[in-house]
Write an enzyme that holds these catalytic residues in place. Structure first.
Site, PDB file in Angstrom:
ATOM      1  N   GLU A  41       0.832  -1.203   0.000  1.00 26.81           N
ATOM      2  CA  GLU A  41       0.000   0.000   0.000  1.00 26.81           C
ATOM      3  C   GLU A  41       0.868   1.255   0.000  1.00 26.81           C
ATOM      4  O   GLU A  41       1.850   1.354   0.730  1.00 26.81           O
ATOM      5  CB  GLU A  41      -0.891  -0.009   1.243  1.00 26.81           C
ATOM      6  CG  GLU A  41      -1.749   1.223   1.435  1.00 26.81           C
ATOM      7  CD  GLU A  41      -2.535   1.195   2.750  1.00 26.81           C
ATOM      8  OE1 GLU A  41      -3.465   2.000   2.886  1.00 26.81           O
ATOM      9  OE2 GLU A  41      -2.212   0.361   3.630  1.00 26.81           O
ATOM     10  N   LYS A 112      -9.356   1.896  -2.024  1.00 27.75           N
ATOM     11  CA  LYS A 112      -9.621   1.458  -0.657  1.00 27.75           C
ATOM     12  C   LYS A 112     -11.022   1.871  -0.232  1.00 27.75           C
ATOM     13  O   LYS A 112     -11.433   3.021  -0.448  1.00 27.75           O
ATOM     14  CB  LYS A 112      -8.571   2.063   0.273  1.00 27.75           C
ATOM     15  CG  LYS A 112      -8.556   1.505   1.695  1.00 27.75           C
ATOM     16  CD  LYS A 112      -7.332   2.034   2.441  1.00 27.75           C
ATOM     17  CE  LYS A 112      -7.205   1.452   3.841  1.00 27.75           C
ATOM     18  NZ  LYS A 112      -5.971   1.931   4.519  1.00 27.75           N
ATOM     19  N   CYS A 148      -5.324  -2.902   2.706  1.00 30.16           N
ATOM     20  CA  CYS A 148      -5.143  -2.860   4.161  1.00 30.16           C
ATOM     21  C   CYS A 148      -6.437  -3.117   4.932  1.00 30.16           C
ATOM     22  O   CYS A 148      -6.909  -4.248   4.995  1.00 30.16           O
ATOM     23  CB  CYS A 148      -4.496  -1.547   4.571  1.00 30.16           C
ATOM     24  SG  CYS A 148      -3.615  -1.666   6.164  1.00 30.16           S
ATOM     25  N   SER A 185       0.393  -1.997   7.296  1.00 27.85           N
ATOM     26  CA  SER A 185      -0.218  -2.348   8.584  1.00 27.85           C
ATOM     27  C   SER A 185       0.849  -2.341   9.671  1.00 27.85           C
ATOM     28  O   SER A 185       1.779  -3.158   9.647  1.00 27.85           O
ATOM     29  CB  SER A 185      -0.861  -3.740   8.485  1.00 27.85           C
ATOM     30  OG  SER A 185      -1.487  -4.096   9.692  1.00 27.85           O
ATOM     31  N   ASP A 310      17.051   0.889  32.637  1.00 29.71           N
ATOM     32  CA  ASP A 310      16.476   1.493  31.431  1.00 29.71           C
ATOM     33  C   ASP A 310      17.563   2.021  30.508  1.00 29.71           C
ATOM     34  O   ASP A 310      17.579   1.726  29.305  1.00 29.71           O
ATOM     35  CB  ASP A 310      15.518   2.625  31.810  1.00 29.71           C
ATOM     36  CG  ASP A 310      14.363   2.135  32.653  1.00 29.71           C
ATOM     37  OD1 ASP A 310      13.783   1.093  32.302  1.00 29.71           O
ATOM     38  OD2 ASP A 310      14.045   2.781  33.672  1.00 29.71           O
ATOM     39  N   GLU A 416       7.097   4.677  33.604  1.00 32.54           N
ATOM     40  CA  GLU A 416       7.487   6.005  34.086  1.00 32.54           C
ATOM     41  C   GLU A 416       6.731   7.098  33.352  1.00 32.54           C
ATOM     42  O   GLU A 416       6.252   8.056  33.981  1.00 32.54           O
ATOM     43  CB  GLU A 416       8.997   6.189  33.906  1.00 32.54           C
ATOM     44  CG  GLU A 416       9.830   5.269  34.774  1.00 32.54           C
ATOM     45  CD  GLU A 416      11.309   5.347  34.459  1.00 32.54           C
ATOM     46  OE1 GLU A 416      12.100   4.829  35.271  1.00 32.54           O
ATOM     47  OE2 GLU A 416      11.677   5.919  33.416  1.00 32.54           O
TER      48      GLU A 416
END
Length: 562
Positions: A41, A112, A148, A185, A310, A416
């Site tokens: 697409e 579409k 899609c 997608s 992290d 966080e």
């Protein structure tokens, strides 16, 4: 007829570059006697092109490239995604379309029909919906072409819209012999299973083969995994592509059986990454790689390395994605930093081979504290002083980025960001938050997986993984001083954010009301921080960013506990 399903990694707005990719794929298919090449697409424009689509010059250039691509076709038919003008009636200025071309001529167009407006999608903002369905004729073979969302008809992993129109079913009734879907997608951690189940359901219901070509790569925070595949009329996957990279595979249309089968050129592909950290790791690497490559913003990234889990994970991902020689880390100890945090940062940097700098923040903090002392006199040490330390670190990192042209990575996680346990203009500084859609428990899980399965040795120091999490901004500080245990907090957050459950339902799941209400109050109160956060790579069905549009000024949650 041999049919090739190919996934490409276009760049939004790079019409000439995308056209070159398309033509290269077409020429290769032509040389290998492929009868039909299927591309994703909006491969001409890249997806999502957003408000570029409102620009007349951009649209007209797209139409010019459509004609150029069509002119390049020979014996191999090409089906590719693009935009075409809406010339026949009032409405929006264009269609999201698939063009079928062969021998330099346009053979047909499909547009579409189902235009999503949920999550990250804004199709109805730009495109006119298709209301008329016809198969595309390719030398007598009737192709039922969908785009899609058309194929996801009421089978999404989160069903925001319920549609009354089923394009694939209508095309079957119109005589389609094959259903084709070209897609852009986006990836989510559960999309692979949902996608395959949906495609197999269509094949089983329609008793037709289904061919699926999906975009790969990443655009800003949205990641595309490709995961293109061919499903036979008996609902078996007979071919698939690699994930998270440009790839193709071939099938053969058997006119006698009216079904597809693996072609002689069919290639065995590695399996899709398993659920959990392996899959998320591949997705994050794709997001970071393409952000850096497609923007051309910098040759190196910089990040603060605190000795916590992290920043350790962000450092590992950056080194694995870009190479250790493209990663610069800075450790910035202060009065409340433990010796272990500095040592762990040094060990990690040494294990990865990344450049590490030490800059203590105490002299700068002391100067600021002295300047503010006349105004702060009589007030106890608190959040202002804690955040001041974080903002000094953020300023140092931005200085490195500005002086040397580095690209600053933010190191916050979803837990966080959800509850505001992050400092604006401090540790939230950065151009991209690559783990901002991973909950803290998922961060731990990925770090453990990296050591055990990916590296099969201790690259991330065990002390980083086992130490009690702390921001180290005041004496003996621990995250649990302010927050519940992360396994509890993350489940509450998941149910509130992804599942969109109300507080009462979460409490009925066994959590104390005071913990649930506090967590949700923190989520809602800190929306203003997330509005100013760096783009967050999207990994889940509901991530912070363009897919979650929550009002900053609102009173719904605080007054409605049902």
């Amino acid at each position: 007829m041999h049919i090739r399903i190919e996934q490409l990694n276009p760049i939004i707005g790079d019409l000439s570059g995308n056209a070159e990719l398309i033509v290269q794929s077409l020429e290769k298919a032509e040389a290998e006697n492929i009868g039909l090449l299927i591309l994703p697409e909006m491969v001409v424009t890249g997806y999502p092109a957003q408000d570029l689509l409102e620009n007349d010059s951009f649209r007209n250039s797209c139409y010019d490239y459509n004609r150029l691509i069509i002119s390049k076709t020979k014996n191999t038919a090409l089906l590719f995604g693009t935009i075409i003008p809406n010339e026949s009636k009032p409405g929006r200025k264009m269609y999201n379309a698939a063009i079928l071309a062969k021998n330099g001529q346009q053979k047909g167009v499909a547009c579409k029909s189902l235009l999503p407006t949920y999550d990250v999608f804004d199709d109805l903002r730009y495109f006119e919906p298709n209301l008329e369905f016809d198969c595309l004729d390719l030398d007598g073979l009737q192709l039922g072409v969908t785009i899609c969302e058309d194929i996801w008809y009421n089978q999404n992993e989160v069903q925001y819209h319920t549609y009354s129109t089923d394009p694939a079913q209508i095309l079957k009734e119109k005589g389609a012999q094959i259903i084709i879907n070209i897609s852009a997608s986006p990836y989510t951690k559960s999309k692979h299973e949902n996608r395959e189940r949906m495609l197999r359901n269509h094949a089983r219901k329609l008793r037709l083969p289904v061919l699926y070509s999906n975009q790969t790569g990443a655009h800003t925070e949205i990641i595309f995994d490709g995961d293109s595949m061919a499903v036979s009329g008996s609902a078996e996957v007979v071919a698939r592509t690699c994930s998270f990279q440009p790839s193709y595979n071939d099938v053969h249309w058997n006119q006698t059986t009216g079904d597809i089968e693996p072609a002689s050129s069919n290639r065995r592909m590695p399996p899709y990454p398993l659920k959990g950290p392996e899959r998320q790791f591949a997705a994050i690497k794709t997001g970071l790689r393409d952000y850096v490559a497609k923007t051309g913003i910098a040759e190196k990234v910089v990040l603060g390395l605190s000795g916590g889990i992290d920043s350790a994970l962000v450092c590992v991902i950056a080194a694995e994605t870009l190479g250790a020689d493209h990663v610069v880390a800075v450790t910035m100890p202060g009065e409340f930093s433990s010796a272990g945090s500095v040592e762990d940062s040094e060990k990690l940097a040494d294990n990865l081979g990344v450049e590490l700098h030490h800059i203590g923040i105490q002299p700068v903090y002391d100067e600021l504290e002295n300047s503010l002392a006349p105004y702060f006199e009589g007030h106890p040490f608190g959040v202002a002083e804690e955040n001041l330390q974080s903002r000094i670190r953020g300023t140092i990192l931005m200085a490195f980025a500005n002086k040397f042209g580095y690209f600053l990575l933010a190191t916050g996680n979803k837990s966080e960001y959800a509850v505001g346990y992050a400092t604006l203009y401090g540790d939230m500084n950065g151009a991209l938050a690559i783990i901002g859609d991973l909950y803290k428990t998922e961060v731990y899980e990925m770090c453990e997986w990296l050591n055990k399965d990916y590296y099969q040795k201790e690259v991330i120091p065990t002390a980083i993984i086992t130490k009690e999490p702390s921001a180290e901004l005041r004496p003996d500080q621990k995250d649990i001083d302010s927050l519940p245990e992360y396994n509890v907090l993350d489940d509450i957050l998941y149910r509130y954010i992804e599942l969109q459950e109300n507080p009462g339902r979460i409490i009925s799941g066994g959590y104390p009301s005071e913990i649930v209400n506090k967590a949700i109050r923190l989520v809602d109160m800190n929306e203003f921080k997330r509005y100013q956060a760096a783009p967050i790579l999207k990994l889940s069905s509901k991530s912070f960013g363009i897919g979650r549009r929550w009002p900053m000024v609102q009173r719904w949650t605080s007054n409605n506990k049902k």
